[in-house]
Design a protein around this motif. Structure first.
Motif, short mmCIF file in Angstrom:
data_model
loop_
_atom_site.label_atom_id
_atom_site.label_comp_id
_atom_site.label_asym_id
_atom_site.label_seq_id
_atom_site.Cartn_x
_atom_site.Cartn_y
_atom_site.Cartn_z
N GLY A 41 0.77 -1.24 0.00
CA GLY A 41 0.00 0.00 0.00
C GLY A 41 0.79 1.28 0.00
O GLY A 41 0.20 2.35 0.15
N GLY A 42 2.11 1.19 -0.14
CA GLY A 42 2.90 2.41 -0.13
C GLY A 42 2.80 3.14 1.20
O GLY A 42 2.54 2.55 2.24
N ARG A 43 2.98 4.45 1.11
CA ARG A 43 2.93 5.27 2.34
C ARG A 43 1.56 5.18 3.01
O ARG A 43 1.47 5.05 4.22
CB ARG A 43 3.26 6.72 2.00
N ARG A 44 0.49 5.22 2.23
CA ARG A 44 -0.86 5.12 2.78
C ARG A 44 -1.04 3.78 3.48
O ARG A 44 -1.62 3.72 4.56
CB ARG A 44 -1.88 5.28 1.66
N GLY A 45 -0.54 2.72 2.90
CA GLY A 45 -0.65 1.40 3.51
C GLY A 45 0.12 1.29 4.81
O GLY A 45 -0.36 0.70 5.78
N THR A 47 0.89 3.80 6.81
CA THR A 47 0.18 4.63 7.78
C THR A 47 -1.03 3.90 8.34
O THR A 47 -1.26 3.87 9.55
CB THR A 47 -0.25 5.97 7.14
N ALA A 48 -1.80 3.30 7.45
CA ALA A 48 -3.00 2.56 7.87
C ALA A 48 -2.61 1.37 8.75
O ALA A 48 -3.24 1.12 9.79
CB ALA A 48 -3.79 2.09 6.65
N ALA A 49 -1.59 0.64 8.35
CA ALA A 49 -1.15 -0.54 9.11
C ALA A 49 -0.68 -0.15 10.51
O ALA A 49 -1.04 -0.80 11.50
CB ALA A 49 -0.03 -1.25 8.36
N ALA A 50 0.11 0.92 10.60
CA ALA A 50 0.61 1.36 11.90
C ALA A 50 -0.54 1.81 12.80
O ALA A 50 -0.59 1.46 13.99
CB ALA A 50 1.62 2.49 11.72
N ALA A 51 -1.47 2.55 12.24
CA ALA A 51 -2.63 3.00 13.04
C ALA A 51 -3.46 1.80 13.49
O ALA A 51 -3.89 1.74 14.64
CB ALA A 51 -3.49 3.96 12.22
N GLY A 52 -3.67 0.84 12.59
CA GLY A 52 -4.45 -0.34 12.94
C GLY A 52 -3.82 -1.15 14.05
O GLY A 52 -4.50 -1.55 15.00
N LEU A 53 -2.53 -1.40 13.94
CA LEU A 53 -1.85 -2.20 14.97
C LEU A 53 -1.79 -1.46 16.31
O LEU A 53 -1.94 -2.07 17.37
CB LEU A 53 -0.45 -2.59 14.50
N ALA A 54 -1.58 -0.15 16.26
CA ALA A 54 -1.57 0.62 17.51
C ALA A 54 -2.95 0.57 18.18
O ALA A 54 -3.05 0.40 19.40
CB ALA A 54 -1.17 2.07 17.23
N ALA A 55 -4.00 0.68 17.38
CA ALA A 55 -5.35 0.62 17.93
C ALA A 55 -5.65 -0.75 18.53
O ALA A 55 -6.30 -0.85 19.57
CB ALA A 55 -6.37 0.98 16.86
N VAL A 56 -5.19 -1.81 17.87
CA VAL A 56 -5.37 -3.16 18.41
C VAL A 56 -4.70 -3.27 19.77
O VAL A 56 -5.27 -3.82 20.72
CB VAL A 56 -4.84 -4.23 17.43
N ALA A 57 -3.49 -2.75 19.88
CA ALA A 57 -2.77 -2.82 21.16
C ALA A 57 -3.54 -2.09 22.26
O ALA A 57 -3.69 -2.62 23.38
CB ALA A 57 -1.37 -2.23 21.00
N VAL A 58 -4.03 -0.90 21.96
CA VAL A 58 -4.79 -0.14 22.95
C VAL A 58 -6.07 -0.90 23.33
O VAL A 58 -6.41 -1.02 24.51
CB VAL A 58 -5.12 1.28 22.42
N ALA A 59 -6.77 -1.43 22.34
CA ALA A 59 -8.02 -2.15 22.59
C ALA A 59 -7.78 -3.41 23.43
O ALA A 59 -8.57 -3.71 24.33
CB ALA A 59 -8.69 -2.51 21.26
N GLN A 60 -6.71 -4.12 23.14
CA GLN A 60 -6.42 -5.35 23.89
C GLN A 60 -6.08 -5.06 25.34
O GLN A 60 -6.51 -5.78 26.24
CB GLN A 60 -5.29 -6.13 23.21
N VAL A 61 -5.33 -4.01 25.58
CA VAL A 61 -5.02 -3.62 26.96
C VAL A 61 -6.31 -3.25 27.70
O VAL A 61 -6.55 -3.68 28.82
CB VAL A 61 -3.99 -2.47 27.01
N ALA A 62 -7.16 -2.46 27.04
CA ALA A 62 -8.40 -2.02 27.68
C ALA A 62 -9.35 -3.20 27.91
O ALA A 62 -9.87 -3.37 29.02
CB ALA A 62 -9.08 -0.95 26.83
N ALA A 63 -9.58 -4.01 26.89
CA ALA A 63 -10.57 -5.09 26.99
C ALA A 63 -10.07 -6.24 27.85
O ALA A 63 -10.74 -6.66 28.80
CB ALA A 63 -10.94 -5.59 25.60
N ASN A 64 -8.90 -6.77 27.49
CA ASN A 64 -8.40 -7.97 28.17
C ASN A 64 -7.60 -7.67 29.42
O ASN A 64 -7.66 -8.42 30.39
CB ASN A 64 -7.55 -8.81 27.21
N GLY A 65 -6.87 -6.57 29.40
CA GLY A 65 -6.03 -6.26 30.54
C GLY A 65 -6.74 -5.55 31.68
O GLY A 65 -6.35 -5.67 32.83
N TRP A 114 -7.07 4.71 4.66
CA TRP A 114 -7.31 3.92 3.45
C TRP A 114 -8.73 3.38 3.50
O TRP A 114 -8.96 2.25 3.95
CB TRP A 114 -6.29 2.80 3.37
N PRO A 115 -9.70 4.16 3.06
CA PRO A 115 -11.11 3.78 3.17
C PRO A 115 -11.45 2.42 2.56
O PRO A 115 -12.23 1.66 3.13
CB PRO A 115 -11.86 4.91 2.47
#
Length: 169
Positions: A41-45, A47-65, A114-115
């Motif tokens: 996905g180039g730069r857009r990909g 950026t989207a990947a980094a945002a997605g993985l960071a959000a997963v980490a935050v969500a997992q800490v909040a939900a499971n932790g 990346w809509p």
């Protein structure tokens, strides 16, 4: 409602939901999607990947932790679930759905950059949410709360100011 969703008897739907949930176990699906986005996905990909993985980490800490440790809600009763998938569910608290929080967090964090990728991720994310109730692992309220946690995690991740990293000699 949990009993009605769990009673769906379409074997093809059941197999599809189970396959997607298995891929999402341990966030494998979202990590794989992020790798593909970053690679193709180039730069857009990236950026989207980094945002997605960071959000997963935050969500997992909040939900499971945090939330699962505080709630200690039992899983739906085994007798409500008319299939053997109930035997594979975890022993941890039912509330909230960590799978759903990760799925929604990834999808919602990817979409602004990346809509199209966000729309494509929404399909397995929805399947994960339905599967968690269908398998007897969660009540619908667990899944709804997991989705809300995912949305908040994505919002927090996307709205956190970027701190530029500058290496100075």
């Amino acid at each position: 409602m949990t009993q009605r969703v769990a009673a769906w008897t379409s074997s093809s739907v059941h197999r599809a939901l189970s396959a997607v949930e298995e891929m999402a176990e341990g966030t494998k699906l979202w990590c794989g999607a992020a790798a593909l986005m970053a690679w193709r996905g180039g730069r857009r990909g990236r950026t989207a990947a980094a945002a997605g993985l960071a959000a997963v980490a935050v969500a997992q800490v909040a939900a499971n932790g945090v939330c699962k440790q505080l709630a200690e809600r039992p899983r739906p009763p085994r007798e409500w679930i008319p299939h053997d998938e109930v035997e594979d569910r975890p022993e941890s608290s039912s509330f909230p759905s960590g799978h759903t929080s990760a799925a929604v967090a990834f999808t919602a964090a990817v979409a602004p950059s990346w809509p199209l990728a966000g729309a494509l991720c929404a399909v397995p994310a929805a399947m994960v949410a339905v599967e968690r109730v269908q398998s007897g692992a969660h009540y619908p309220s667990d899944v709804a709360t997991g989705a809300a946690i995912g949305l908040v995690a994505a919002w927090l991740t996307r709205s956190t100011p970027r701190v530029p990293l500058r290496l100075r000699p």
